[in-house]
Design a protein around this motif. Structure first.
Motif, PDB file in Angstrom:
ATOM      1  N   LYS A  90      53.808  32.894 -65.962  1.00  0.00           N
ATOM      2  CA  LYS A  90      53.335  34.225 -65.547  1.00  0.00           C
ATOM      3  C   LYS A  90      52.584  34.909 -66.696  1.00  0.00           C
ATOM      4  O   LYS A  90      51.516  35.492 -66.489  1.00  0.00           O
ATOM      5  CB  LYS A  90      54.528  35.081 -65.108  1.00  0.00           C
ATOM      6  N   ALA A  91      53.115  34.807 -67.917  1.00  0.00           N
ATOM      7  CA  ALA A  91      52.442  35.403 -69.076  1.00  0.00           C
ATOM      8  C   ALA A  91      51.107  34.713 -69.344  1.00  0.00           C
ATOM      9  O   ALA A  91      50.119  35.364 -69.686  1.00  0.00           O
ATOM     10  CB  ALA A  91      53.349  35.323 -70.303  1.00  0.00           C
ATOM     11  N   LEU A  92      51.064  33.398 -69.164  1.00  0.00           N
ATOM     12  CA  LEU A  92      49.805  32.667 -69.346  1.00  0.00           C
ATOM     13  C   LEU A  92      48.747  33.103 -68.342  1.00  0.00           C
ATOM     14  O   LEU A  92      47.573  33.231 -68.681  1.00  0.00           O
ATOM     15  CB  LEU A  92      50.045  31.162 -69.208  1.00  0.00           C
ATOM     16  N   GLU A  97      43.554  36.058 -67.380  1.00  0.00           N
ATOM     17  CA  GLU A  97      42.741  37.141 -66.814  1.00  0.00           C
ATOM     18  C   GLU A  97      41.927  37.833 -67.893  1.00  0.00           C
ATOM     19  O   GLU A  97      40.773  38.203 -67.676  1.00  0.00           O
ATOM     20  CB  GLU A  97      43.631  38.166 -66.107  1.00  0.00           C
ATOM     21  N   VAL A  98      42.521  38.021 -69.058  1.00  0.00           N
ATOM     22  CA  VAL A  98      41.819  38.683 -70.159  1.00  0.00           C
ATOM     23  C   VAL A  98      40.796  37.733 -70.768  1.00  0.00           C
ATOM     24  O   VAL A  98      39.639  38.095 -70.978  1.00  0.00           O
ATOM     25  CB  VAL A  98      42.823  39.162 -71.238  1.00  0.00           C
ATOM     26  N   ARG A 103      39.112  40.786 -67.857  1.00  0.00           N
ATOM     27  CA  ARG A 103      39.956  41.972 -67.683  1.00  0.00           C
ATOM     28  C   ARG A 103      40.234  42.591 -69.045  1.00  0.00           C
ATOM     29  O   ARG A 103      40.542  41.906 -69.997  1.00  0.00           O
ATOM     30  CB  ARG A 103      41.284  41.619 -67.011  1.00  0.00           C
ATOM     31  N   LYS A 104      40.097  43.910 -69.135  1.00  0.00           N
ATOM     32  CA  LYS A 104      40.385  44.615 -70.379  1.00  0.00           C
ATOM     33  C   LYS A 104      41.890  44.648 -70.602  1.00  0.00           C
ATOM     34  O   LYS A 104      42.661  44.761 -69.646  1.00  0.00           O
ATOM     35  CB  LYS A 104      39.858  46.053 -70.322  1.00  0.00           C
ATOM     36  N   PRO A 105      42.316  44.569 -71.855  1.00  0.00           N
ATOM     37  CA  PRO A 105      43.753  44.690 -72.131  1.00  0.00           C
ATOM     38  C   PRO A 105      44.263  46.050 -71.681  1.00  0.00           C
ATOM     39  O   PRO A 105      43.549  47.049 -71.741  1.00  0.00           O
ATOM     40  CB  PRO A 105      43.835  44.565 -73.648  1.00  0.00           C
ATOM     41  N   ARG A 106      45.495  46.077 -71.221  1.00  0.00           N
ATOM     42  CA  ARG A 106      46.092  47.344 -70.786  1.00  0.00           C
ATOM     43  C   ARG A 106      46.655  48.083 -71.994  1.00  0.00           C
ATOM     44  O   ARG A 106      47.219  47.456 -72.892  1.00  0.00           O
ATOM     45  CB  ARG A 106      47.179  47.076 -69.765  1.00  0.00           C
ATOM     46  N   PRO A 107      46.530  49.428 -72.016  1.00  0.00           N
ATOM     47  CA  PRO A 107      47.049  50.191 -73.156  1.00  0.00           C
ATOM     48  C   PRO A 107      48.568  50.069 -73.268  1.00  0.00           C
ATOM     49  O   PRO A 107      49.277  50.134 -72.273  1.00  0.00           O
ATOM     50  CB  PRO A 107      46.675  51.636 -72.835  1.00  0.00           C
TER      51      PRO A 107
END
Length: 129
Positions: A90-92, A97-98, A103-107
């Motif tokens: 799931k983390a991979l 996506e990034v 996809r931009k990293p989430r804050p």
């Protein structure tokens, strides 16, 4: 099939020992276990062990040719967690996506993360900190 009991990940922080295992360190150990799982190794009961020891202390052990082992040393911190391949996968997928889909990293406004971020010394484009 061969059975993997545990993966030991040694970490040598400079200033302080963490109060719990860092998620990125567990993720790294999980990647090793996942790679072995994909080669046919049985990982159903695998444990991820993270051993933290300050760099200065580890250096003294190596230079002094100490016979002590890290898991018996009172100067280290040891954390154990059961390997969950679904969590690593799931983390991979999130990282894919990034990396591959733009996809931009989430804050994330967490001092633990900000400390290691390359933007922590300048202008941060992703966090409210």
């Amino acid at each position: 099939a061969p059975i993997l009991d545990l993966i030991i990940e040694y970490k040598f922080p400079v200033k302080y020992l963490p109060e719990q295992s860092r998620p990125e360190d567990l993720f790294q150990a999980g990647l090793y276990a996942l790679a072995l799982l994909e080669t046919g190794v049985s990982c159903s009961k695998t444990r991820l062990v993270t051993i933290y020891c300050l760099q200065d202390r580890a250096k003294r052990c190596v230079q002094g040719k100490s016979n002590s082992v890290c898991w018996e040393c009172s100067d280290s911190r040891i954390y154990t967690k059961r390997f969950n391949p679904n969590k690593v996968i799931k983390a991979l997928k999130k990282l894919d996506e990034v990396w591959y889909k733009g996809r931009k990293p989430r804050p994330v406004a967490e001092p633990r993360i900000c400390r290691t971020c390359p933007y922590s010394k300048g202008k941060c484009n992703y966090s409210a900190v």
